[in-house]
Write an enzyme that holds these catalytic residues in place. Structure first.
Site, mmCIF file in Angstrom:
data_model
loop_
_atom_site.group_PDB
_atom_site.id
_atom_site.type_symbol
_atom_site.label_atom_id
_atom_site.label_comp_id
_atom_site.label_asym_id
_atom_site.label_seq_id
_atom_site.Cartn_x
_atom_site.Cartn_y
_atom_site.Cartn_z
ATOM 1 N N HIS A 150 -20.712 -31.261 -2.134
ATOM 2 C CA HIS A 150 -19.984 -31.203 -3.982
ATOM 3 C C HIS A 150 -18.517 -31.605 -4.634
ATOM 4 O O HIS A 150 -17.632 -31.242 -3.718
ATOM 5 C CB HIS A 150 -20.207 -29.542 -4.612
ATOM 6 C CG HIS A 150 -20.467 -29.906 -5.942
ATOM 7 N ND1 HIS A 150 -19.868 -29.521 -6.757
ATOM 8 C CD2 HIS A 150 -21.822 -29.934 -6.780
ATOM 9 C CE1 HIS A 150 -19.604 -29.983 -8.314
ATOM 10 N NE2 HIS A 150 -21.034 -29.896 -7.928
ATOM 11 N N ASP A 153 -19.215 -22.985 0.634
ATOM 12 C CA ASP A 153 -19.580 -22.703 -0.681
ATOM 13 C C ASP A 153 -20.667 -22.388 -0.620
ATOM 14 O O ASP A 153 -21.840 -23.256 0.280
ATOM 15 C CB ASP A 153 -19.344 -24.494 -0.900
ATOM 16 C CG ASP A 153 -19.984 -24.845 -2.327
ATOM 17 O OD1 ASP A 153 -20.700 -23.844 -2.634
ATOM 18 O OD2 ASP A 153 -19.746 -25.843 -2.596
ATOM 19 N N GLN A 193 -25.396 -22.645 -3.638
ATOM 20 C CA GLN A 193 -26.683 -22.594 -3.639
ATOM 21 C C GLN A 193 -27.395 -22.160 -2.006
ATOM 22 O O GLN A 193 -28.476 -21.726 -2.352
ATOM 23 C CB GLN A 193 -26.677 -24.100 -2.734
ATOM 24 C CG GLN A 193 -26.533 -25.675 -4.186
ATOM 25 C CD GLN A 193 -26.906 -25.192 -5.686
ATOM 26 O OE1 GLN A 193 -28.384 -24.179 -5.590
ATOM 27 N NE2 GLN A 193 -26.509 -25.817 -6.267
ATOM 28 N N LYS A 243 -25.572 -19.224 -11.320
ATOM 29 C CA LYS A 243 -27.053 -20.145 -10.935
ATOM 30 C C LYS A 243 -27.730 -18.909 -9.940
ATOM 31 O O LYS A 243 -28.994 -19.337 -9.575
ATOM 32 C CB LYS A 243 -26.651 -20.708 -9.781
ATOM 33 C CG LYS A 243 -25.730 -22.292 -10.015
ATOM 34 C CD LYS A 243 -25.387 -22.769 -8.652
ATOM 35 C CE LYS A 243 -24.415 -24.112 -9.278
ATOM 36 N NZ LYS A 243 -24.840 -25.611 -10.108
ATOM 37 N N CYS A 271 -22.997 -34.934 -8.994
ATOM 38 C CA CYS A 271 -21.463 -34.733 -8.734
ATOM 39 C C CYS A 271 -20.849 -34.285 -7.033
ATOM 40 O O CYS A 271 -20.444 -33.604 -5.772
ATOM 41 C CB CYS A 271 -21.418 -32.617 -9.371
ATOM 42 S SG CYS A 271 -20.801 -32.312 -10.756
#
Ligand code: C6P
Length: 420
Positions: free
Chosen positions: A134, A211, A214, A237, A377
């Protein structure tokens, strides 16, 4: 819309029907149709418990934290401390002081890139990233490389959406200082083998930032088992509010890092020319924090724990398998990314040559389905596949098969409109 008796939650006591009732937004209509929300990868919906906890704070104990010696300020301070502790336990951090509250994943990564990066990265140092990042896990490192003269190298992605582990191993032989990669791709759904990749990076002498924007919302994440150095994620999220995110870090790294921003709360003693810094985590939390949002995040963590992260992962897998099957009944659909065994609940696809933006508009107008369309993104990843954009459907705790059926009906309608 009918609802299957699909059961989720640790003890399988709560039906999806009950869970959906916890999310007031799912009762609304758009364009005269029931809302079908298939964009949780962008931002999840919020259960009533989260909304009410934030409302209760504003109604009954709204005050700044760490400042007052009066009752409601102490209550607010205790509530934020509790939220930090719950968040730490959720990702199995050793101590709650390793949880820094930021605004979102993006700010967490920037914090590391500035604070750790400026102190540790020098001309010619190597930073390894991947082609599936991303922009949030790309641009901060580009800026760091520009500031310091560091070198960036990228692990390529295969045609079916996996990282080229052979090239990763080769790049590691060049002795990188830092490896930063996504736990799960927000475009391809690929779940990367983080534990193995982190172990390899450590063996090569590198620090690792994961990261987890998600992953933390969708499956169990254990920072100690991963042995990860930095981990970043966003509350919005994972059923929590916007405006708050998390940076987890190993304590020795965080202790050694200089502050990111200066101001109130992050200091121990301030003189006119020099100051000293507060302990962790406050050293990195300058100014009044997002108090209601921290409280909301803590309640979102409770809600996820109650359902059970294993059960959530299973439910999303079931939805993903079903969606892949149904989408494949339309020959003109192209799905990007790996097979179900290596992906989470995100499906990027195209339908013939219909522009994904047109597709998303038709789905919204005709059948009330909310999906995302665009580059998500991740422009370099789009370029890798020779695409300008994809349509993307994503699933969460409240997704049901009937919603996937409506998505597929909407795609057929789009084909009729575009006549192919
Ligand atoms: N992806 C999506 O629709 P923020 O905006 O800071 O909360 O999260 C940034 C981010 C970082 N990494 C990954 C893997 C992400 O998916 C995201 C956010 C959203 O895909 C919004 S662009």
């Amino acid at each position: 819309m009918t609802i299957t008796d699909n059961r989720i939650s640790k003890d399988h006591q709560r039906s999806i029907e009950e869970i959906r009732k916890d999310f007031p937004i799912l009762a609304r209509e758009v364009h005269g149709k029931a809302l079908v929300y298939l964009d949780s990868t962008a931002s999840s919906q919020k259960p009533l418990a989260v909304i009410e906890a934030m409302d209760t704070y504003y109604r009954t104990y709204n005050a700044n934290i760490h400042r007052g010696v009066y009752a409601i300020s102490e209550e607010a301070t205790a509530a934020v401390d509790k939220a930090r502790l719950k968040t730490a336990r959720f990702i199995k951090a050793r101590q709650s002081k390793q949880i820094i509250f930021t605004r979102n994943t993006t700010e967490s990564i920037n914090l590391v890139a500035y604070s750790w990066g400026n102190a540790n990265i020098h001309t010619g140092d190597l930073i390894i990233l991947t082609e599936m990042e991303h922009h949030s896990n790309l641009v901060p490192w580009q800026l760091l490389a520009e500031r310091t003269g560091a070198r960036l190298e990228f692990v390529p992605v295969t045609d079916d959406g996996l990282l080229r582990q052979d090239i990763y191993a080769q790049l590691l032989q060049q002795g990188p200082k830092l490896v930063a990669f996504t736990h799960m791709s927000n475009v391809l759904g690929t779940i990367n083998p983080a534990q193995e990749m982190i172990a390899q990076a450590h063996a090569a002498g590198a620090i690792v930032l994961l990261d987890a924007a998600q992953s933390v919302p969708h499956f169990p994440v254990d920072v100690q088992a991963l042995d990860v150095d930095f981990l970043c994620f966003s509350s919005h999220k994972m059923l929590g509010p916007t405006g708050i995110g998390v940076l987890y870090g190993k304590r020795d790294l965080l202790e050694a890092m200089p502050p990111f921003m200066g101001g109130g709360d992050m200091i121990r003693k301030v003189g006119l020319r020099h100051s000293t810094w507060n302990d962790l985590p406050w050293k990195f939390e300058a100014g009044t924090p997002a108090i209601a949002e921290a409280i909301g995040l803590g309640v979102a963590v409770d809600y996820l724990n109650e359902l059970g992260m294993e059960a959530i992962m299973e439910h999303e897998r079931e939805m993903t398998i079903y969606a892949m099957q149904q989408l494949k009944t339309i020959p003109e659909v192209t799905i990007y990314g790996p097979d179900v065994s290596q992906r989470g609940g995100v499906i990027s696809f195209t339908l013939g040559d219909i522009h994904p933006h047109d597709l998303a508009s038709i789905l919204d107008q005709e059948v009330g389905v909310a999906i995302r369309a665009g580059h998500h993104c991740a422009q370099p990843l789009m370029e890798r596949y020779g695409l300008a954009a994809t349509a993307r459907a994503s699933f969460y705790v409240y997704t049901i098969k009937e919603e996937i059926d409506i998505l597929v009906q909407g795609l057929r309608k789009a084909q009729e409109i575009f006549r192919f």
